[in-house]
Motif scaffolding. Structure first.
Motif, PDB file in Angstrom:
ATOM      1  N   THR A   1     -10.071  -1.336   1.972  1.00 19.92           N
ATOM      2  CA  THR A   1      -9.262  -2.044   0.982  1.00 19.92           C
ATOM      3  C   THR A   1      -7.801  -2.100   1.409  1.00 19.92           C
ATOM      4  OG1 THR A   1      -8.469  -1.984  -1.319  1.00 19.92           O
ATOM      5  CG2 THR A   1      -8.954   0.122  -0.298  1.00 19.92           C
ATOM      6  N   PHE A   2      -7.078  -3.085   0.888  1.00 18.88           N
ATOM      7  CA  PHE A   2      -5.629  -3.069   0.992  1.00 18.88           C
ATOM      8  C   PHE A   2      -5.124  -1.918   0.119  1.00 18.88           C
ATOM      9  CE2 PHE A   2      -6.258  -7.861   1.355  1.00 18.88           C
ATOM     10  CZ  PHE A   2      -6.133  -7.873   2.736  1.00 18.88           C
ATOM     11  N   GLY A   3      -3.992  -1.346   0.504  1.00 19.82           N
ATOM     12  CA  GLY A   3      -3.443  -0.215  -0.254  1.00 19.82           C
ATOM     13  C   GLY A   3      -3.215  -0.546  -1.715  1.00 19.82           C
TER      14      GLY A   3
ATOM     15  N   TYR B   1      -4.827  -2.720   6.895  1.00 21.56           N
ATOM     16  CA  TYR B   1      -3.757  -3.705   6.778  1.00 21.56           C
ATOM     17  C   TYR B   1      -4.331  -5.115   6.823  1.00 21.56           C
ATOM     18  CZ  TYR B   1      -0.068  -6.812   8.415  1.00 21.56           C
ATOM     19  OH  TYR B   1       0.772  -7.876   8.571  1.00 21.56           O
ATOM     20  N   SER B   2      -5.451  -5.262   7.512  1.00 22.97           N
ATOM     21  CA  SER B   2      -6.013  -6.594   7.725  1.00 22.97           C
ATOM     22  C   SER B   2      -7.535  -6.527   7.614  1.00 22.97           C
ATOM     23  CB  SER B   2      -5.623  -7.081   9.129  1.00 22.97           C
ATOM     24  OG  SER B   2      -6.386  -8.213   9.493  1.00 22.97           O
ATOM     25  N   PRO B   3      -8.177  -7.602   7.106  1.00 19.60           N
ATOM     26  CA  PRO B   3      -9.649  -7.605   7.107  1.00 19.60           C
ATOM     27  C   PRO B   3     -10.208  -7.454   8.526  1.00 19.60           C
ATOM     28  CG  PRO B   3      -8.761  -9.756   6.411  1.00 19.60           C
ATOM     29  CD  PRO B   3      -7.626  -8.790   6.442  1.00 19.60           C
TER      30      PRO B   3
ATOM     31  N   MET C   1      12.056   8.183  -8.926  1.00 23.06           N
ATOM     32  CA  MET C   1      11.080   8.929  -8.127  1.00 23.06           C
ATOM     33  C   MET C   1       9.791   8.119  -8.089  1.00 23.06           C
ATOM     34  SD  MET C   1      11.526  12.524  -7.616  1.00 23.06           S
ATOM     35  CE  MET C   1      12.437  13.902  -8.259  1.00 23.06           C
ATOM     36  N   LEU C   2       9.018   8.287  -7.039  1.00 24.86           N
ATOM     37  CA  LEU C   2       7.726   7.616  -6.971  1.00 24.86           C
ATOM     38  C   LEU C   2       6.722   8.311  -7.889  1.00 24.86           C
ATOM     39  CD1 LEU C   2       6.844   6.784  -3.293  1.00 24.86           C
ATOM     40  CD2 LEU C   2       7.617   5.270  -5.092  1.00 24.86           C
ATOM     41  N   VAL C   3       5.765   7.545  -8.368  1.00 24.48           N
ATOM     42  CA  VAL C   3       4.690   8.139  -9.167  1.00 24.48           C
ATOM     43  C   VAL C   3       3.788   8.973  -8.259  1.00 24.48           C
ATOM     44  CG1 VAL C   3       2.647   7.662 -10.532  1.00 24.48           C
ATOM     45  CG2 VAL C   3       4.714   6.312 -10.870  1.00 24.48           C
ATOM     46  N   GLY C   4       3.372   8.378  -7.166  1.00 23.40           N
ATOM     47  CA  GLY C   4       2.518   9.100  -6.208  1.00 23.40           C
ATOM     48  C   GLY C   4       3.001   8.813  -4.806  1.00 23.40           C
ATOM     49  N   GLU C   5       2.059   8.716  -3.911  1.00 24.24           N
ATOM     50  CA  GLU C   5       2.385   8.418  -2.529  1.00 24.24           C
ATOM     51  C   GLU C   5       2.655   6.917  -2.405  1.00 24.24           C
ATOM     52  OE1 GLU C   5      -0.031   8.717   1.726  1.00 24.24           O
ATOM     53  OE2 GLU C   5      -1.054   8.908  -0.169  1.00 24.24           O
ATOM     54  N   GLN C   6       3.555   6.536  -1.515  1.00 24.86           N
ATOM     55  CA  GLN C   6       3.809   5.127  -1.288  1.00 24.86           C
ATOM     56  C   GLN C   6       2.698   4.553  -0.400  1.00 24.86           C
ATOM     57  OE1 GLN C   6       7.754   2.506  -0.531  1.00 24.86           O
ATOM     58  NE2 GLN C   6       7.426   4.079   0.977  1.00 24.86           N
ATOM     59  N   LEU C   7       2.015   3.502  -0.877  1.00 22.76           N
ATOM     60  CA  LEU C   7       0.902   2.935  -0.120  1.00 22.76           C
ATOM     61  C   LEU C   7       1.295   1.577   0.456  1.00 22.76           C
ATOM     62  CD1 LEU C   7      -1.988   3.628  -2.674  1.00 22.76           C
ATOM     63  CD2 LEU C   7      -1.304   5.014  -0.717  1.00 22.76           C
ATOM     64  N   PRO C   8       0.760   1.266   1.651  1.00 24.48           N
ATOM     65  CA  PRO C   8       1.008  -0.067   2.188  1.00 24.48           C
ATOM     66  C   PRO C   8       0.433  -1.106   1.224  1.00 24.48           C
ATOM     67  CG  PRO C   8      -0.118   1.319   3.803  1.00 24.48           C
ATOM     68  CD  PRO C   8      -0.119   2.059   2.516  1.00 24.48           C
ATOM     69  N   ARG C   9       1.099  -2.248   1.136  1.00 23.22           N
ATOM     70  CA  ARG C   9       0.596  -3.271   0.215  1.00 23.22           C
ATOM     71  C   ARG C   9       0.627  -4.625   0.917  1.00 23.22           C
ATOM     72  NH1 ARG C   9       4.870  -6.033  -2.141  1.00 23.22           N
ATOM     73  NH2 ARG C   9       6.822  -5.245  -1.345  1.00 23.22           N
ATOM     74  N   ILE C  10      -0.148  -5.553   0.431  1.00 22.52           N
ATOM     75  CA  ILE C  10      -0.146  -6.890   0.988  1.00 22.52           C
ATOM     76  C   ILE C  10       0.346  -7.880  -0.035  1.00 22.52           C
ATOM     77  CG2 ILE C  10      -2.030  -6.453   2.594  1.00 22.52           C
ATOM     78  CD1 ILE C  10      -3.018  -8.674  -0.071  1.00 22.52           C
ATOM     79  N   CYS C  11       0.391  -7.456  -1.284  1.00 22.90           N
ATOM     80  CA  CYS C  11       0.803  -8.366  -2.346  1.00 22.90           C
ATOM     81  C   CYS C  11       2.316  -8.333  -2.488  1.00 22.90           C
ATOM     82  CB  CYS C  11       0.193  -7.957  -3.663  1.00 22.90           C
ATOM     83  SG  CYS C  11      -1.557  -8.105  -3.665  1.00 22.90           S
TER      84      CYS C  11
ATOM     85  N   CYS D   1       0.950 -11.790  -1.857  1.00 23.29           N
ATOM     86  CA  CYS D   1       0.976 -12.421  -0.557  1.00 23.29           C
ATOM     87  C   CYS D   1       2.226 -12.127   0.265  1.00 23.29           C
ATOM     88  CB  CYS D   1       0.833 -13.926  -0.694  1.00 23.29           C
ATOM     89  SG  CYS D   1      -0.359 -14.409  -1.904  1.00 23.29           S
ATOM     90  N   LEU D   2       2.373 -10.886   0.603  1.00 21.10           N
ATOM     91  CA  LEU D   2       3.468 -10.471   1.452  1.00 21.10           C
ATOM     92  C   LEU D   2       3.348 -11.142   2.818  1.00 21.10           C
ATOM     93  CD1 LEU D   2       5.670  -8.177   1.211  1.00 21.10           C
ATOM     94  CD2 LEU D   2       4.113  -6.807   2.560  1.00 21.10           C
ATOM     95  N   GLY D   3       4.391 -11.835   3.221  1.00 21.59           N
ATOM     96  CA  GLY D   3       4.374 -12.463   4.539  1.00 21.59           C
ATOM     97  C   GLY D   3       5.695 -12.206   5.218  1.00 21.59           C
ATOM     98  N   ILE D   4       5.673 -12.091   6.535  1.00 18.44           N
ATOM     99  CA  ILE D   4       6.909 -11.741   7.223  1.00 18.44           C
ATOM    100  C   ILE D   4       6.992 -12.491   8.552  1.00 18.44           C
ATOM    101  CG2 ILE D   4       5.803  -9.634   8.135  1.00 18.44           C
ATOM    102  CD1 ILE D   4       9.447  -9.794   7.054  1.00 18.44           C
TER     103      ILE D   4
END
Lengths: 380, 354, 93
Positions: A95-97, A123-125, B344-354, C2-5
């Motif tokens: 899953t994505f984070g 990070y990627s599918p 402060m953060l709630v938990g751990e910082q996670l990578p996100r795509i959104c 949709c994070l894009g860079i």
């Protein structure tokens, strides 16, 4: 960083702020109410909070943070389905984070992982596909979610799996589409929104034609916007210019990325692998016709929902939750009955408190969490 | 049990390539592991007395008003080795820094190792050697320790716990609660290097680039700052939770507001890159050799100059100040002159795509 | 959403599978470039291109001229305002 830093230049922002202020003064609204502008996309919401843009805008402009966070709008029943998949012993659930903390009716993926499920963030599918390649004895399921921006990546990954003959890879498909969602919002009777900032990265895939009906039928202007702070201000200025000149059009501020036609290769891949569902359930908004995707019959063997049993139980949003009204701009996040009390990022009740892109979570985090302090930006 | 004692017994040579449960069994195999890997690296007079405890003396402790500072920390970093450091170096520097930011002069360390069976002995040798180097550089001595071997799956390769003792000279009273409105906040260098380095080094995100961890000891830097600016009120090393968490802790302890300026925050281009790709906020990325300190305005220049003259503080900059407004809250002026609360953060910082 | 860079393609790593390496602020990451190539714009031509990266895919080629035009428009906006301010200033208003 090129194409990033230039669009964060505070010097250029000063001029934009002054222009926006001047335009806002000229625009007359009904009953002197503020102009409501909805940013459809959660990425915009994130930038707006990250740079503190809201408080710097004239009081005449009220931003409504729309439904464009695919994690936030995922209903509890779907999260439960995904937990059922993740908890199968043969499955590596990828899953994505973003989705790790989204609560189902009993727990989140994070909790399932702690209880022993093999859940991995990618990070990627394509990284999920690589896991399938490296673990032929396991079943790798990828949690596919997101709007049109993300669909091509999962579609192309499935096509790659097909080409390589990888049999132990599948998608749990939760892709959702933006246009029916905007339409559902426009059709709601209590809507006041005057204009839209359009989602830049969705538009890079679908182009700008699909938005035409918004200007034509609903008489609301929309400006497709990039995600850097200058992009957002620039698009807002373009939108205000339309109001001031009495125009109502679909415009594109993000033309360095968005071609009006969209991305042909991406759309072809999506059309090949996916088809529309009759309807899809959204957290906070209810069921919306043709707003979700599923995998086509030809790709059934890559569809986790067909390969594994999933409960598919519909679970209603909690009654106390007012996410729908926040999404449509009827109330502000801190005006919700449970904001900051029953509903916090640690224990989210509603969709919008779930992800950092949800407007409630953003207000909570950047506003310090209390109802009194929440509108720091808005009050200044 | 202090198992690092029998320095004068016949020294066995460890021939095994990997650690097995036999190396934790209390017999010859264990003695060989301890002597050949750890004692050989850390050997010093304090640990050579064949007792179950180190016996320590220090003139500094005899000074009237001097206080003993004591801290402990566990290290579970994955991967064990990464650009700019390894679990051993962090275990030494982390504990040294926990002492140093309180104004203590670190003197002695203990080191305990929980080893999963199957770990390569060569890896342990490298880590022990790295600890020796880090201790030497920080001027501390590893005087006692312990090893345990656990079955496969009962630990993730290697966990290290270090405890540290140091002495706080009588005249020093650094504490977060002493920070006052008007004090200037200074960091010693770029932010987020360690967090970004670890993310890249794990490999599962397929990111590559020149991102070394900032892992280093800060006691030398603290001595230099305190000498130049004796009124320094408090310092914190911005480890887990990053600068944001360190500032929030100080704001809450001192009941002051803290204002920082996004435009001056020092960030390496690669760290920015990692943050942009993964949607992370560098304010929350971990550091292992970066501190923030608060100093009264009149001594801020002197503190800054002293930091910049020290190798661990070349990148020192003023990032903001403590204020009377919004007590217990950290507010950042964004690049655009807007403001946002840095919570402060709630938990751990996670990578996100959104 | 949709994070894009933006990143620059610095290497074509596997032309057959349309894989390239992109550099973002000094950090490198493999990306799939299937969405930005076709018969008219083959894989090899992508080297050096600036692209928008989302979840390991290059989703769009950045139009460098449009980017420059957008920035120019923003600069002009600032200049117009400066002139207006100067005019107001000299007019005593």
């Amino acid at each position: 960083m090129k194409y990033v830093d230039e669009f964060r230049d505070p010097e250029k922002a000063k001029a934009l702020f002054r222009e926006i202020e001047a335009l806002a003064q000229r625009i007359e609204t009904k009953d002197g109410k503020p102009l409501q502008v909805m940013e459809v996309c959660g990425g915009h919401t994130h930038s707006i909070f990250r740079y503190g843009l809201e408080a710097m805008l004239p009081e005449k402009i009220e931003l409504v943070h729309g439904p464009g966070c695919p994690v936030c709008v995922l209903p509890m029943g779907r999260v439960d389905d995904c937990l059922a998949l993740a908890e199968r012993p043969e499955v590596i659930f990828t899953t994505f984070g973003d989705a790790m903390r989204v609560p189902g009716s009993r727990k989140s993926l994070m909790q399932a992982k702690a209880e022993g499920a093999d859940v991995r963030m990618v990070y990627s599918p394509l990284d999920a596909l690589a896991l399938a390649r490296d673990n032929p004895e396991r079943e790798v399921v990828f949690f596919a979610l997101g709007f049109e921006t993300t669909m091509p990546s999962t579609a192309l990954t499935v096509l790659q799996a097909e080409a390589e003959g990888i049999a132990n890879f599948s998608l749990f498909c939760n892709h959702i589409t933006i246009i029916p969602t905007i339409k559902a919002i426009l059709d709601s009777p209590d809507l006041r929104v005057d204009g839209f900032l359009g989602p830049g990265h969705v538009s890079m895939v679908i182009g700008n034609r699909p938005y035409d009906f918004i200007a034509r039928h609903y008489r609301r202007p929309l400006v497709i916007a990039g995600f850097e702070p200058l992009d957002i201000l620039h698009a807002l200025w373009m939108l205000l210019t339309q109001f001031a000149e009495g125009r109502c059009e679909i415009e594109n501020q993000y033309d360095r990325i968005v071609d009006g036609e969209g991305n042909r290769q991406a759309l072809e891949a999506v059309a090949k692998v996916f088809e529309l569902r009759e309807f899809f359930e959204w957290r906070g908004l209810g069921s919306i016709d043709h707003s979700g995707l599923r995998m086509r019959e030809a790709y059934a063997r890559f569809d986790a929902e067909r390969r594994f049993p999933v409960p598919q139980v519909k679970i209603a949003d909690p009654a106390s939750c007012q996410c729908g009204e926040v999404l449509k701009g009827v109330i502000k996040p801190w005006q919700c009955k449970v904001f900051g009390t029953a509903c916090t990022p640690e224990t989210p009740v509603g969709a919008l408190m779930v992800s950092s892109e949800g407007s409630c979570a953003a207000y909570y985090q950047y506003g310090g969490g209390s109802r009194e302090r929440a509108p720091v930006e808005a009050a200044e | 049990m202090n198992v690092m004692t029998p320095a004068n017994s016949p020294s066995g040579r460890l021939r095994a390539e990997r650690v097995t449960l036999a190396h934790g069994g209390g017999g010859k195999a264990m003695r060989d592991l301890i002597e050949d890997v750890f004692v050989a690296a850390f050997r010093n007079p304090e640990m050579g007395e064949m007792e179950d405890q180190a016996r320590l003396t220090s003139a500094a402790l005899a000074e009237p008003g001097a206080r003993l500072a004591f801290t402990t920390d566990s290290f579970v970093v994955d991967p064990l080795e990464f650009p700019g450091g390894d679990i051993g170096k962090i275990a030494v520097c982390g504990t040294v820094n926990d002492l140093a930011v309180g104004g203590a002069r670190p003197l002695w360390l203990s080191a305990a190792f929980i080893i999963e069976e199957g770990v390569e002995v060569a890896l342990l040798r490298r880590i022990a050697e790295s600890m020796r180097g880090a201790a030497e550089e920080a001027g501390v001595v590893i005087v006692t320790g312990d090893t345990k071997v656990v079955g496969r799956g009962a630990a993730d390769k290697l966990f290290v716990t270090t405890s540290g003792l140091g002495v706080i000279p009588a005249e020093r009273h650094l504490a977060a609660s002493r920070v006052q409105a008007g004090d200037v906040a200074i960091v010693n260098g770029v932010l987020g290097d360690h967090g970004a380095a670890i993310l890249a080094a794990r490999g599962d995100l397929a990111l590559s680039g020149d991102i070394p961890s900032d892992c280093r000891s800060l006691n030398g830097l603290m001595e230099a700052v305190i000498a130049a600016a004796p009124a320094v009120r408090a310092a914190r090393d911005a480890t887990r939770g990053g600068l944001a968490s360190a500032l929030n802790e100080i704001a809450q302890a001192a009941e002051v507001g803290i204002e920082i300026d996004e435009a001056v925050l020092p960030l390496r281009s690669e760290v920015k890159g990692v943050c942009e790709i993964l949607g992370l906020d560098p304010l929350y990325l971990a550091n292992e050799g970066t501190l923030v300190l608060f100093v009264p305005e009149p001594q801020a220049e002197a503190a800054l100059a002293a930091m910049r003259a020290h190798p661990a503080g070349e990148g020192a900059v003023v990032i903001g100040r403590a204020v009377e407004a919004h007590p217990a809250t950290v507010v950042m002026k964004t690049l655009f002159g807007g403001q946002r609360i840095v919570d402060m953060l709630v938990g751990e910082q996670l990578p996100r795509i959104c | 959403m949709c994070l894009g860079i933006p990143g620059r393609i610095v290497e074509i790593s596997d032309a057959a599978n349309k894989l390239a390496t992109v550099e973002i602020g000094g950090v490198r990451r493999p990306v799939n470039i299937a969405c930005i190539v076709d018969e008219e714009y083959p894989v090899e031509r992508c080297l050096g291109d600036w692209v928008l990266v989302h979840v390991g895919f290059a989703m769009s080629r950045i139009d460098e001229e449009q980017a420059a035009r957008t920035l120019e428009a923003l600069t002009e906006l600032g200049e117009v305002q400066a002139e207006l301010a100067a005019m107001r200033g000299s007019g005593g208003g």
